[in-house]
Scaffold this motif. Structure first.
Motif, short mmCIF file in Angstrom:
data_model
loop_
_atom_site.label_atom_id
_atom_site.label_comp_id
_atom_site.label_asym_id
_atom_site.label_seq_id
_atom_site.Cartn_x
_atom_site.Cartn_y
_atom_site.Cartn_z
N LEU A 10 0.82 -1.21 0.00
CA LEU A 10 0.00 0.00 0.00
C LEU A 10 0.86 1.26 0.00
CD1 LEU A 10 -2.87 -1.07 2.44
CD2 LEU A 10 -2.84 -1.14 -0.06
N PHE A 11 1.99 1.22 0.74
CA PHE A 11 2.90 2.37 0.70
C PHE A 11 3.46 2.55 -0.70
CE2 PHE A 11 3.39 2.17 5.42
CZ PHE A 11 3.15 3.50 5.68
N ALA A 12 3.85 1.45 -1.34
CA ALA A 12 4.42 1.53 -2.69
C ALA A 12 3.37 2.08 -3.67
CB ALA A 12 4.87 0.14 -3.14
N MET A 13 2.13 1.69 -3.48
CA MET A 13 1.04 2.16 -4.34
C MET A 13 0.84 3.66 -4.15
SD MET A 13 -2.75 0.39 -4.55
CE MET A 13 -2.01 -1.26 -4.53
N GLY A 14 0.83 4.12 -2.90
CA GLY A 14 0.65 5.55 -2.63
C GLY A 14 1.81 6.38 -3.16
N ASN A 15 3.05 5.86 -3.01
CA ASN A 15 4.21 6.59 -3.51
C ASN A 15 4.18 6.72 -5.03
OD1 ASN A 15 5.28 6.94 -0.97
ND2 ASN A 15 6.56 5.11 -1.04
N LEU A 16 3.77 5.65 -5.73
CA LEU A 16 3.70 5.71 -7.19
C LEU A 16 2.60 6.69 -7.62
CD1 LEU A 16 4.51 4.78 -9.99
CD2 LEU A 16 2.97 2.80 -9.72
N ALA A 17 1.50 6.71 -6.88
CA ALA A 17 0.41 7.64 -7.20
C ALA A 17 0.89 9.09 -7.10
CB ALA A 17 -0.77 7.41 -6.25
N GLN A 18 1.71 9.39 -6.11
CA GLN A 18 2.23 10.75 -5.96
C GLN A 18 3.09 11.13 -7.16
OE1 GLN A 18 4.05 10.55 -1.92
NE2 GLN A 18 2.87 12.39 -1.54
N THR A 19 3.90 10.20 -7.63
CA THR A 19 4.76 10.50 -8.78
C THR A 19 3.90 10.71 -10.03
OG1 THR A 19 6.57 9.22 -7.83
CG2 THR A 19 6.67 9.66 -10.19
N TYR A 20 2.88 9.88 -10.22
CA TYR A 20 1.95 10.10 -11.34
C TYR A 20 1.37 11.51 -11.26
CZ TYR A 20 1.79 5.14 -12.78
OH TYR A 20 2.09 3.90 -13.27
N SER A 21 0.98 11.92 -10.06
CA SER A 21 0.39 13.24 -9.88
C SER A 21 1.38 14.34 -10.27
CB SER A 21 -0.06 13.41 -8.42
OG SER A 21 -0.69 14.66 -8.22
N HIS A 22 2.65 14.21 -9.82
CA HIS A 22 3.67 15.20 -10.15
C HIS A 22 3.93 15.26 -11.66
CE1 HIS A 22 4.47 16.19 -6.07
NE2 HIS A 22 5.10 15.07 -5.76
N LEU A 23 3.75 14.09 -12.35
CA LEU A 23 3.97 14.03 -13.79
C LEU A 23 2.73 14.47 -14.58
CD1 LEU A 23 5.96 10.69 -13.98
CD2 LEU A 23 6.83 12.95 -14.65
N GLU A 25 -4.86 6.01 -5.71
CA GLU A 25 -5.14 6.61 -4.40
C GLU A 25 -6.51 6.20 -3.87
OE1 GLU A 25 -4.33 10.61 -5.49
OE2 GLU A 25 -2.23 10.49 -4.90
N VAL A 26 -7.49 6.08 -4.76
CA VAL A 26 -8.82 5.61 -4.33
C VAL A 26 -8.71 4.19 -3.77
CG1 VAL A 26 -11.11 4.89 -5.14
CG2 VAL A 26 -10.17 7.10 -5.84
N LEU A 27 -7.90 3.35 -4.47
CA LEU A 27 -7.72 1.97 -4.04
C LEU A 27 -7.02 1.90 -2.68
CD1 LEU A 27 -7.97 -1.04 -4.67
CD2 LEU A 27 -5.81 -0.88 -5.95
N VAL A 28 -5.97 2.72 -2.52
CA VAL A 28 -5.23 2.75 -1.25
C VAL A 28 -6.14 3.18 -0.11
CG1 VAL A 28 -3.38 3.92 0.04
CG2 VAL A 28 -2.97 3.14 -2.30
N LEU A 29 -6.95 4.22 -0.36
CA LEU A 29 -7.82 4.73 0.70
C LEU A 29 -8.86 3.68 1.10
CD1 LEU A 29 -8.77 6.97 2.56
CD2 LEU A 29 -10.06 7.96 0.64
N GLU A 30 -9.43 3.00 0.13
CA GLU A 30 -10.43 1.97 0.43
C GLU A 30 -9.83 0.87 1.29
OE1 GLU A 30 -11.82 0.63 -3.34
OE2 GLU A 30 -13.12 2.39 -3.67
N LYS A 31 -8.64 0.38 0.90
CA LYS A 31 -8.01 -0.72 1.62
C LYS A 31 -7.60 -0.29 3.04
CE LYS A 31 -6.34 -3.36 -2.35
NZ LYS A 31 -6.99 -4.64 -1.97
N ARG A 32 -7.09 0.94 3.18
CA ARG A 32 -6.65 1.37 4.51
C ARG A 32 -7.86 1.61 5.43
NH1 ARG A 32 -1.30 5.05 3.02
NH2 ARG A 32 0.16 3.27 3.15
#
Length: 845
Positions: free
Chosen positions: A678-691, A701-708
């Protein structure tokens, strides 16, 4: 007219030669008779006895006294002007005779130096009298006149004072007899505390201050005010501080400027020297021969006396045992031990004012105060941290080399040598150099205290905390950090402060730090709960090591163990006070010390030192891949850390490549619901956002939030992070209402769970303020941004990247609201100065 005192208890009894009883020569009070006759008889008897003794120097001095007396006989008028000098001389040879008769060779050897000294003075007096008689032949009745002439008066008075000094020394040596060692007797008769009273004065031979004494006026004024105030109590003033700070010189300058009826200087470095100093007071006042006799005299005498207890540095000595118990008199104490403040008024003597320091340097260097020299001197005294002794040594070296301009560069490459070098020419009696004076204190420390001080020399000299050591003691050997067998030295050191139950014992740690504080080698800020070390002491304690690698390795490990045990939600704030120590330590060679690079990476990362963080992250990943393999969880953590560092450096494609790889491996090895995945998923989502790949970011991020939410619950910190990340993506996609709804919820929960001052709460406030600005609700944004800036300044410091970003955000908001005065008031920056900051952080968002 001088007369000898009657024998006191403990004084040597009279001895006889050939049936004649010999006593110190006495002149009847107010006698107008020829006092020379009995003196000459005494001198002749002693000289005759000395003929039979195998000590030529005793015979010589006795014969010289006889010649003096016979020479004075030829002075027909006003010979009473020489009476005191003759009386002292006769008294000396009488005491010599009695002592040699009683103690034989022991006394003769002990007094040899004094005999030679006295004989030299007497020969000069005899010659002076004969010269005077030659000059004034034919002038009957004019002896008094020639004795009163300025040059002759000074000459005779000088010899008279010298002979009286010899007499006083001899009396004391006779009193102490053979129960003192030779070096103790030498200390008595040579110490500044030994009273040599000049004719017509009641002040002892207290050393003068340095001829180049400079500044310290505020302290001197405070002392004058204190001693001039009639409090009805004994005046005690304590000057305390680091060795070399100038405590003794300030005290001596004050004494020079004051008028006390008696001044007694007591070397307080040892019990023996204190006892010697007090004995000399008793002897000089003819009240006995012991320290108790001196204290009784001080307690009973209501004159305006002052006792200067110098160098009261040994914390094991109870100084109260040696202080007169009375409500009158004056005492000055100098000490490195701050505990002595309890005795009375006190002042911490530390570094000099810059103007005084530069003047002192130039005076000692024999350089004129030109504009160019002053500029050079300012840079030098800054480098010496305004410490007086260091400045004196620098000035002495410059005086010898005559190179003021080149000193600074030389000092920076040869600090230890220059601070250990004693000048051949000195302006005072201080025998130690900067480094040797601290070495003396260091040698008094226990092994544990000395080790702690040297460990701290690898940290920054300010901001040292007990928490570093107590937190390290809780190290529980996680799989990705060094094992027990690599940490034997730090574990052994920390074990001294840990109870069998594993609990940290703050009292034991306090005992050791108090031991170091007693010599002013370390100081403590009770409000901040932080220790500090004078920068020069800090440099000295490290340069004194013959091999610094073991202690550097130990301190490296203690810091690594400390960082490892700091909870994740506290690490960002902790990094602020840890980073100066990490930077100074300069992570040691991992081949020679335990490898805590992963821990140090966090500190560099959270303080915005991303280049340093990158270097460490790359090393850690390379080692992990080599030793653990590509798919080990620790390797994946190292890969994720490096990817996050790349993101902060703006290398987004490198970051994306690594993060995709990490997510794939985590999903495969650990499963979709594992925290690392889940951390790896959130970190990749941030990079997508920056790009700008907002749809990909949103999906992850929706998936990470649901699972957490499902796994951890609504209020878990990781759930709130996921919620905040999704809100940021909504903001960047222009969906500000959705972003605001999530951010309001995040802020409410963080305030409730973490409090108003937690860094995560401040991030939530900053994010919501940004969204309010996007919605053009600038007043709401300002209400959030003002406390964010204030709290970050307090928690992180004015120059932290997050503080600068908060300042930039608030400046923009003030400007948008049309309040340019407030915009310009943000830390005093002009708009021109602030714009680059705004640009950097807006681009990074």
């Amino acid at each position: 007219m001088s007369t000898a005192s009657p024998p006191t208890s403990g004084s040597p009894a009279p001895h006889t030669i050939r049936g004649t009883i010999l006593r110190p020569f006495k002149v009847p009070p107010k006698s107008k008779s020829d006092w020379l006759a009995p003196a000459i008889i005494t001198a002749k008897t002693i000289t005759a006895a000395a003929e039979c003794a195998p000590f030529p120097y005793v015979k010589g001095v006795s014969g010289t006294v006889l010649i003096l007396l016979e020479t004075v006989v030829t002075v027909k008028k006003n010979r009473e002007d020489l009476e005191e000098l003759c009386s002292s001389s006769t008294e000396i040879i009488t005491i010599l005779h009695d002592q040699i008769k009683a103690h034989g060779n022991t006394a003769a050897v002990k007094f040899k130096g004094l005999c030679e000294e006295l004989e030299s003075y007497l020969e000069a007096v005899i010659l002076a009298i004969r010269n005077m008689q030659d000059r004034f032949k034919g002038f009957r009745g004019r002896v008094k006149e020639f004795l009163k002439s300025s040059s002759l008066t000074e000459e005779i008075a000088g010899y008279q004072a010298q002979i009286q000094g010899v007499c006083s020394k001899l009396k004391l040596m006779a009193i102490v007899e053979t129960n003192f060692k030779v070096d103790e007797i030498h200390a008595i008769v040579t110490a500044p505390s030994f009273a040599v009273v000049k004719a017509g004065q009641n002040i002892n031979n207290c050393p003068p201050p340095s001829r180049i004494f400079q500044g310290r006026q505020a302290i001197l004024d405070k002392m004058h005010q204190f001693f001039n105030t009639d409090s009805g109590e004994q005046h005690i003033y304590v000057l305390y501080g680091l060795g070399g700070a100038g405590k003794t010189q300030i005290a001596l300058k004050f004494i020079e400027q004051s008028s006390f009826s008696d001044v007694f200087f007591v070397d307080t470095s040892k019990v023996e020297t204190i006892d010697t100093g007090l004995k000399s007071i008793a002897v000089s006042k003819n009240v006995g021969n012991s320290a108790q006799d001196a204290l009784r005299w001080l307690e009973s005498s209501h004159s305006n006396w002052l006792v200067f207890f110098d160098n009261a540095d040994d914390p094991k000595i109870n100084l109260n045992d040696f202080l007169p118990k009375c409500n009158h008199g004056n005492i000055i104490i100098t000490s490195r031990n701050p505990d002595l403040r309890s005795y009375g008024a006190h002042t911490l003597v530390s570094d000099m004012e810059e103007a005084d320091a530069t003047t002192l340097l130039l005076r000692r260097a024999n350089k004129e105060s030109s504009e160019e020299n002053l500029k050079l001197a300012i840079e030098i005294v800054k480098e010496l941290y305004y410490l007086p002794l260091a400045i004196i040594q620098a000035g002495a070296f410059i005086s010898k080399s005559e190179d003021l301009e080149g000193y600074l560069a030389l000092y920076q490459s040869n600090q230890a040598r220059l601070l250990s070098e004693k000048a051949a020419q000195s302006h005072d009696d201080y025998a130690q150099t900067v480094f040797t004076t601290w070495q003396i204190s260091f040698n008094q420390l226990s092994h544990l205290a000395a080790t702690l001080l040297q460990l701290c020399s690898f940290l920054h000299y300010i901001g040292i905390s007990e928490d570093m050591f107590s937190t390290a003691s809780k190290y529980d050997f996680p799989s990705w950090s060094p094992p027990r067998e690599e940490l034997q030295e730090p574990l052994e050191f920390l074990s001294h402060f840990v109870e069998p139950t594993g609990e940290w014992n703050s009292l034991k740690f306090l005992d050791i730090t108090n031991e170091i504080k007693a010599y002013s080698l370390i100081s403590f800020d009770a409000k901040a709960k932080l220790f500090s070390i004078h920068p020069l002491v800090h440099a000295w304690s490290r340069s004194a090591l013959s091999d610094e690698i073991p202690l550097q390795s130990c301190m490296n490990s203690i810091l690594g163990m400390c960082i490892t045990e700091i909870p994740a939600h506290e690490i960002e704030l902790a990094s602020v006070w840890l980073i100066p120590h990490i930077v100074l330590l300069k992570y040691a060679n991992p081949d020679r010390v335990a490898d805590f690079r992963m821990a140090f990476w966090q500190i560099y990362y959270y303080t915005g030192r991303f280049k340093d963080a990158q270097a460490i992250a790359e090393q850690v990943l390379e080692k992990s891949q080599l030793i653990l393999g590509e798919d080990d969880p620790n390797t994946l953590v190292a890969m994720g850390n490096l990817a996050s560092t790349y993101s902060k450096l703006g290398e987004l494609q490198k970051a994306k490549k690594l993060k995709v790889l990490v997510l794939e491996k985590c999903t495969k090895i650990l499963g979709e619901d594992h925290p690392h995945t889940l951390f790896a998923m959130g970190n990749l989502a941030q990079t997508y956002s920056h790009l700008g790949e907002f749809q990909k970011a949103k999906e992850l991020e929706v998936l990470v939030l649901e699972k957490r939410r499902k796994l951890l619950g609504e209020d878990h910190p990781d759930t709130l992070i996921a919620m905040g990340n999704l809100a940021t993506t909504y903001y960047k996609r222009g969906k500000l209402q959705k972003a605001m709804e999530l951010e309001v919820l995040v802020l409410e929960k963080r305030r409730k769970l973490l409090g108003e001052d937690h860094l995560d709460t401040l991030v939530a406030m900053e994010n919501l303020a940004r969204t309010y600005s996007g919605l053009e609700e600038f007043q709401k944004a300002e209400e959030l941004e003002v406390p964010v800036l204030e709290k970050r300044r307090k928690l992180l410091g004015a120059d932290h990247p997050d503080t600068l970003r908060a300042m930039a955000n608030l400046t923009v908001t003030h400007s948008t609201l049309g309040d340019l005065n407030k915009a310009l008031g943000c830390r005093g920056y002009s708009i021109i100065a602030i714009h680059p900051v705004i640009t950097v952080y807006i681009n990074a968002m």
